[in-house]
Enzyme design. Structure first.
Site, PDB file in Angstrom:
ATOM      1  N   ASP A 109       0.383  -6.544  10.703  1.00 46.70           N
ATOM      2  CA  ASP A 109       1.312  -6.025   9.705  1.00 46.70           C
ATOM      3  C   ASP A 109       0.648  -4.915   8.904  1.00 46.70           C
ATOM      4  O   ASP A 109      -0.494  -5.045   8.453  1.00 46.70           O
ATOM      5  CB  ASP A 109       1.748  -7.131   8.748  1.00 46.70           C
ATOM      6  N   TYR A 165      -0.067   0.996   2.013  1.00 43.32           N
ATOM      7  CA  TYR A 165      -1.435   0.489   2.066  1.00 43.32           C
ATOM      8  C   TYR A 165      -2.434   1.628   2.228  1.00 43.32           C
ATOM      9  O   TYR A 165      -2.514   2.269   3.280  1.00 43.32           O
ATOM     10  CB  TYR A 165      -1.598  -0.506   3.211  1.00 43.32           C
ATOM     11  N   LYS A 178       6.773  -1.082   7.153  1.00 40.24           N
ATOM     12  CA  LYS A 178       7.740  -1.255   6.071  1.00 40.24           C
ATOM     13  C   LYS A 178       8.370   0.063   5.642  1.00 40.24           C
ATOM     14  O   LYS A 178       7.849   1.146   5.932  1.00 40.24           O
ATOM     15  CB  LYS A 178       7.046  -1.930   4.884  1.00 40.24           C
TER      16      LYS A 178
END
Length: 345
Positions: free
Chosen positions: A53, A58, A84
């Site tokens: 993931d 990030y 995402k």
């Protein structure tokens, strides 16, 4: 506990019970160099972890870039990759080390955008950073009041009335992604999403762990509705793995006291607390994987060992009998129905 894959409803996706969360590889709190990041991903791959993931947020795109570079040399059969939407990353040379907790973020600034256009642009950007690697599971990132406070209503309307959810459905219909859902730190907004869109999965961080099970009713609904759940943050930001952090911040006294009590019972049964923390969520029939952040090959090896550590049923029952887990939470020592996650009865 063997690392047997678990199916996500009828999507055709199968998750390894232990997944690698790639936020830590992007320098969450402390920097991780390129060599160590690559070695960590390789170690996870060799250990059989087939769920990774990541997210644009990030490291301000650093995580997706590192994951994409690694996957360029790997076969994709059997791998589940999630990323995402919800933030677009805009070039900004004024970004400083430490922004949003990232030790050395790349020079991009996150801007929230849950609209249809925002979702489509985010996916296009992610595919670029991931080197064209197929996105299997696409998650709406950090929607909810915990992140947005009084601005939640505006962002929720962008996701619902503004076409964000419809964009996700369209991408799934077109085969660009295979499954859609949410990646959040609060179960309440995920509950609302179950009625707002035909989602397949919720990545819920920190809210259903050995330390707290307030989200039990939500997981029960997911099991009934055939929606899979990935449990992120199984150590509650490190508290259950011996670190002085909870919910990405300092540890409240009550949480510390509870964690100490859990550790004491585990010690009575000669079981490491992190092993119990990793295995506990998998007892719930809605859960398809537990996602742990790892920043080194050593952490990968430790997590895999904890996941495979035999744990006596007496430990789980002792935790329940002493009121340290919710009385209604499923325990790994107990059987659960097979009619979940799309499995035949």
């Amino acid at each position: 506990m063997p690392l047997e894959d678990r199916p996500l409803g009828r999507t055709g996706l199968r998750f390894s019970p232990l997944g690698l969360g790639a936020a830590a590889l992007a320098g969450l709190y402390d920097p991780v160099d390129e060599v160590t990041a690559a070695a960590t991903l390789q170690s996870a791959w060799e250990a059989g972890l087939r769920y990774i993931d990541t997210a644009p947020f990030y490291g301000y795109t650093r995580s997706e870039r590192r994951v994409g570079t690694f996957l360029a040399g790997q076969p994709r059969d059997g791998l589940v990759l999630s990323t995402k939407v919800g933030r677009l990353l805009k070039p900004d040379r004024t970004v400083l080390p430490g922004s949003d907790g990232w030790a050395d973020p790349l020079p991009f600034r996150p801007v929230f955008d849950y609209s249809r256009d925002g979702v489509m642009r985010s996916v296009e950007d992610s595919l670029q950073r991931l080197g064209g690697a197929r996105i299997d599971l696409l998650l709406v990132h950090d929607i909810g009041r915990a992140t947005h406070g009084p601005q939640h209503g505006r962002h929720w309307r962008a996701l619902t009335e503004g076409g964000g959810f419809r964009a996700l459905e369209s991408l799934r219909t077109q085969g660009v992604v295979r499954a859609i859902g949410l990646g959040v730190n609060e179960w309440e907004v995920a509950w609302d999403a179950l009625s707002a869109a035909p989602i397949d999965c919720v990545l819920l961080a920190g809210r259903y762990t050995l330390l707290e099970q307030d989200a039990l009713g939500f997981l029960d609904r997911c099991a009934t509705d055939g929606v899979g759940v990935v449990i992120g943050g199984p150590f509650n930001s490190g508290l259950l793995a011996g670190q002085a952090k909870y919910n990405y911040g300092s540890v409240p006294a009550e949480a510390k006291q509870h964690a100490d009590a859990l550790a004491a019972v585990c010690a009575e049964h000669d079981v490491p607390l992190p092993a119990a923390a990793l295995q506990f969520p998998l007892a719930h029939p809605a859960v398809v994987s537990v996602l742990a952040g790892m920043r080194s090959p050593e952490q990968v090896q430790a997590n895999v060992a904890w996941m495979r550590r035999p744990i006596p049923g007496a430990l789980w029952h002792a935790l329940r009998d002493r009121g340290l887990t919710h009385a209604g939470a499923p325990l790994p020592a107990e059987p659960w129905p097979s009619a979940v996650r799309g499995e035949p009865t």
